[in-house]
Design a protein around this motif. Structure first.
Motif, PDB file in Angstrom:
ATOM      1  N   GLU A 127       0.856  -1.187   0.000  1.00  0.00           N
ATOM      2  CA  GLU A 127       0.000   0.000   0.000  1.00  0.00           C
ATOM      3  C   GLU A 127       0.888   1.231   0.000  1.00  0.00           C
ATOM      4  N   ILE A 128       0.604   2.165  -0.892  1.00  0.00           N
ATOM      5  CA  ILE A 128       1.344   3.413  -0.948  1.00  0.00           C
ATOM      6  C   ILE A 128       0.552   4.460  -0.171  1.00  0.00           C
ATOM      7  N   VAL A 129       1.178   5.053   0.833  1.00  0.00           N
ATOM      8  CA  VAL A 129       0.496   5.985   1.724  1.00  0.00           C
ATOM      9  C   VAL A 129       1.229   7.319   1.731  1.00  0.00           C
ATOM     10  N   GLY A 130       0.533   8.362   2.184  1.00  0.00           N
ATOM     11  CA  GLY A 130       1.137   9.685   2.273  1.00  0.00           C
ATOM     12  C   GLY A 130       0.783  10.556   1.092  1.00  0.00           C
ATOM     13  N   ASN A 131       1.226  11.786   1.142  1.00  0.00           N
ATOM     14  CA  ASN A 131       0.919  12.764   0.095  1.00  0.00           C
ATOM     15  C   ASN A 131       2.194  13.345  -0.508  1.00  0.00           C
ATOM     16  N   GLY A 173       7.713  13.487  -3.330  1.00  0.00           N
ATOM     17  CA  GLY A 173       7.029  13.122  -4.562  1.00  0.00           C
ATOM     18  C   GLY A 173       6.226  11.857  -4.414  1.00  0.00           C
ATOM     19  N   GLU A 174       5.843  11.288  -5.537  1.00  0.00           N
ATOM     20  CA  GLU A 174       4.967  10.124  -5.564  1.00  0.00           C
ATOM     21  C   GLU A 174       5.763   8.821  -5.677  1.00  0.00           C
ATOM     22  N   MET A 175       5.029   7.729  -5.423  1.00  0.00           N
ATOM     23  CA  MET A 175       5.547   6.393  -5.655  1.00  0.00           C
ATOM     24  C   MET A 175       4.534   5.654  -6.507  1.00  0.00           C
ATOM     25  N   ARG A 176       4.995   4.599  -7.173  1.00  0.00           N
ATOM     26  CA  ARG A 176       4.105   3.828  -8.031  1.00  0.00           C
ATOM     27  C   ARG A 176       4.531   2.361  -8.010  1.00  0.00           C
ATOM     28  N   ALA A 177       3.556   1.473  -7.895  1.00  0.00           N
ATOM     29  CA  ALA A 177       3.805   0.035  -7.967  1.00  0.00           C
ATOM     30  C   ALA A 177       3.494  -0.441  -9.377  1.00  0.00           C
ATOM     31  N   LEU A 178       4.478  -1.042 -10.039  1.00  0.00           N
ATOM     32  CA  LEU A 178       4.327  -1.565 -11.397  1.00  0.00           C
ATOM     33  C   LEU A 178       4.269  -3.086 -11.329  1.00  0.00           C
ATOM     34  N   GLU A 179       3.353  -3.671 -12.087  1.00  0.00           N
ATOM     35  CA  GLU A 179       3.213  -5.122 -12.113  1.00  0.00           C
ATOM     36  C   GLU A 179       3.821  -5.659 -13.405  1.00  0.00           C
ATOM     37  N   LEU A 180       4.881  -6.440 -13.289  1.00  0.00           N
ATOM     38  CA  LEU A 180       5.542  -7.043 -14.438  1.00  0.00           C
ATOM     39  C   LEU A 180       4.970  -8.428 -14.686  1.00  0.00           C
ATOM     40  N   THR A 181       4.576  -8.686 -15.924  1.00  0.00           N
ATOM     41  CA  THR A 181       4.007  -9.981 -16.282  1.00  0.00           C
ATOM     42  C   THR A 181       4.996 -10.879 -17.000  1.00  0.00           C
ATOM     43  N   GLY A 182       6.179 -10.358 -17.318  1.00  0.00           N
ATOM     44  CA  GLY A 182       7.159 -11.116 -18.073  1.00  0.00           C
ATOM     45  C   GLY A 182       7.119 -10.833 -19.557  1.00  0.00           C
ATOM     46  N   ASN A 183       6.105 -10.089 -20.010  1.00  0.00           N
ATOM     47  CA  ASN A 183       5.982  -9.768 -21.433  1.00  0.00           C
ATOM     48  C   ASN A 183       6.754  -8.519 -21.819  1.00  0.00           C
ATOM     49  N   ARG A 184       6.758  -7.526 -20.943  1.00  0.00           N
ATOM     50  CA  ARG A 184       7.433  -6.261 -21.230  1.00  0.00           C
ATOM     51  C   ARG A 184       8.302  -5.851 -20.056  1.00  0.00           C
ATOM     52  N   LYS A 215      17.526   7.018 -13.293  1.00  0.00           N
ATOM     53  CA  LYS A 215      18.406   6.694 -12.176  1.00  0.00           C
ATOM     54  C   LYS A 215      17.745   7.080 -10.862  1.00  0.00           C
ATOM     55  N   ASP A 216      17.931   6.258  -9.855  1.00  0.00           N
ATOM     56  CA  ASP A 216      17.435   6.491  -8.500  1.00  0.00           C
ATOM     57  C   ASP A 216      15.933   6.340  -8.359  1.00  0.00           C
ATOM     58  N   ALA A 217      15.228   5.901  -9.430  1.00  0.00           N
ATOM     59  CA  ALA A 217      13.780   5.704  -9.309  1.00  0.00           C
ATOM     60  C   ALA A 217      13.447   4.442  -8.527  1.00  0.00           C
ATOM     61  N   GLY A 233      11.380  -9.745 -15.608  1.00  0.00           N
ATOM     62  CA  GLY A 233      10.883 -10.825 -14.789  1.00  0.00           C
ATOM     63  C   GLY A 233       9.391 -10.662 -14.536  1.00  0.00           C
ATOM     64  N   THR A 234       8.917 -11.192 -13.425  1.00  0.00           N
ATOM     65  CA  THR A 234       7.510 -11.093 -13.054  1.00  0.00           C
ATOM     66  C   THR A 234       7.406 -10.630 -11.606  1.00  0.00           C
ATOM     67  N   GLY A 235       6.329  -9.912 -11.306  1.00  0.00           N
ATOM     68  CA  GLY A 235       6.113  -9.458  -9.938  1.00  0.00           C
ATOM     69  C   GLY A 235       5.994  -7.954  -9.847  1.00  0.00           C
ATOM     70  N   THR A 236       6.070  -7.458  -8.626  1.00  0.00           N
ATOM     71  CA  THR A 236       5.851  -6.041  -8.336  1.00  0.00           C
ATOM     72  C   THR A 236       7.175  -5.324  -8.142  1.00  0.00           C
ATOM     73  N   VAL A 237       7.305  -4.155  -8.763  1.00  0.00           N
ATOM     74  CA  VAL A 237       8.439  -3.269  -8.514  1.00  0.00           C
ATOM     75  C   VAL A 237       7.872  -1.898  -8.151  1.00  0.00           C
ATOM     76  N   ILE A 238       8.456  -1.276  -7.147  1.00  0.00           N
ATOM     77  CA  ILE A 238       7.997   0.027  -6.666  1.00  0.00           C
ATOM     78  C   ILE A 238       9.035   1.067  -7.035  1.00  0.00           C
ATOM     79  N   ILE A 239       8.578   2.142  -7.678  1.00  0.00           N
ATOM     80  CA  ILE A 239       9.458   3.223  -8.099  1.00  0.00           C
ATOM     81  C   ILE A 239       8.992   4.526  -7.469  1.00  0.00           C
ATOM     82  N   CYS A 240       9.856   5.535  -7.521  1.00  0.00           N
ATOM     83  CA  CYS A 240       9.508   6.844  -6.966  1.00  0.00           C
ATOM     84  C   CYS A 240       9.992   7.939  -7.903  1.00  0.00           C
ATOM     85  N   GLY A 241       9.454   9.138  -7.700  1.00  0.00           N
ATOM     86  CA  GLY A 241       9.866  10.300  -8.479  1.00  0.00           C
ATOM     87  C   GLY A 241       9.605  11.563  -7.686  1.00  0.00           C
TER      88      GLY A 241
END
Length: 271
Positions: free
Chosen positions: A6-10, A109-120, A126-128, A162-170
């Motif tokens: 869960e991504i929390v905060g503003n 700044g914000e954060m984002r959870a990306l779901e990788l399926t193995g297709n893309r 840098k530093d994200a 690969g597959t799974g969740t990766v969390i990035i920030c900006g």
């Protein structure tokens, strides 16, 4: 298994990750905030492979296997050092029940959870990178010399496969775009790109020609001589705040070197 997070905060968001027994998540050194007592923490130089096992733990092959592992780890560390990334990763594994781990970026700044399926694959600035499941591979992608030298921030990118969740920030706020919705191409300040999907073609173009308007853009427009170009059909994440813009604002507030009236081309930077 999808990472429960869960991504929390503003203004300065955090990612709170819930781990099932035996599940592992890893982060770049410096992005860890807190954990419950039943979550173990290890710092390693090697990244995970797609099977979810740390590469340092694959000891098959005798002396030859150990040598290959050492060379592979050294290459990973060398790439990260060249890219200016953290040399090590921190691994968190839940033992004896469910556990919780918290992570954050280093800029407001914000954060984002990306779901990788193995297709893309996904590429990010840098530093994200903040954290990912152990089934996600972290790598470094080097753009071509001409593109990289022109684009500044775009020369070295983080690559997630690969597959799974990766969390990035900006920095600042995010906006999601697809160049296909805008005629197939968008032009962006090089410092505003956070991440984009594989299949998006990244490039750099000069702003205008070597004429009066081109020089006006470069000198007074604040963008320097180049813009990033993103073409194709796929997701693009942009940020509203650039690191250079934040640095200039802080310098101005402190009364030090600042950009001044001439924009990006002749901006000064504190050494």
């Amino acid at each position: 298994m999808t990472l429960q997070q869960e991504i929390v905060g503003n203004a300065m968001q955090m990612a709170v990750v819930n781990l099932t027994p035996g599940q592992t998540v890893y982060c770049e050194a410096g992005k860890f905030l807190f954990k419950t007592a039943n979550v173990s923490m290890e710092t390693r130089l090697s990244g995970p492979d797609r099977s979810g096992r740390d590469q340092a733990g694959q000891g098959g092959g005798g002396m030859g296997g150990m040598l290959r592992q050492a060379m592979g780890t050294a290459m990973q560390v060398g790439q990260r050092a060249l890219a200016g990334e953290s040399l090590a990763f921190q691994y968190f594994t839940s033992t004896g029940g469910e556990g919780t781990v918290g992570f954050a970026g280093v800029l407001p700044g914000e954060m984002r959870a990306l779901e990788l399926t193995g297709n893309r694959a996904w590429f990010a600035e840098k530093d994200a990178f903040v954290a990912a499941e152990s089934t996600v591979d972290f790598g470094i992608a080097f753009q071509g010399g001409r593109t990289g030298m022109s684009g500044g921030e775009g020369f070295i990118l983080e690559k997630f496969t690969g597959t799974g969740t990766v969390i990035i920030c900006g920095a600042g706020n995010f906006i999601d775009l697809n160049p296909a919705d805008f005629g197939g191409r968008i032009e962006v300040d090089t410092g505003c790109i956070v991440a984009f999907e594989e299949g998006i073609e990244y490039g750099v173009q000069r702003i205008g020609g070597l004429n009066r308007q081109g020089l006006m853009n470069a000198v007074f427009g604040g963008e320097g001589l180049s813009l990033a170009t993103l073409e194709g059909n796929g997701r693009v994440i942009l940020q509203s705040l650039t690191i250079e813009g934040l640095a200039n604002a802080l310098k101005k507030a402190q009364g030090g070197d600042k950009q001044g009236p001439t924009g990006g081309l002749f901006s000064t930077h504190a050494g």
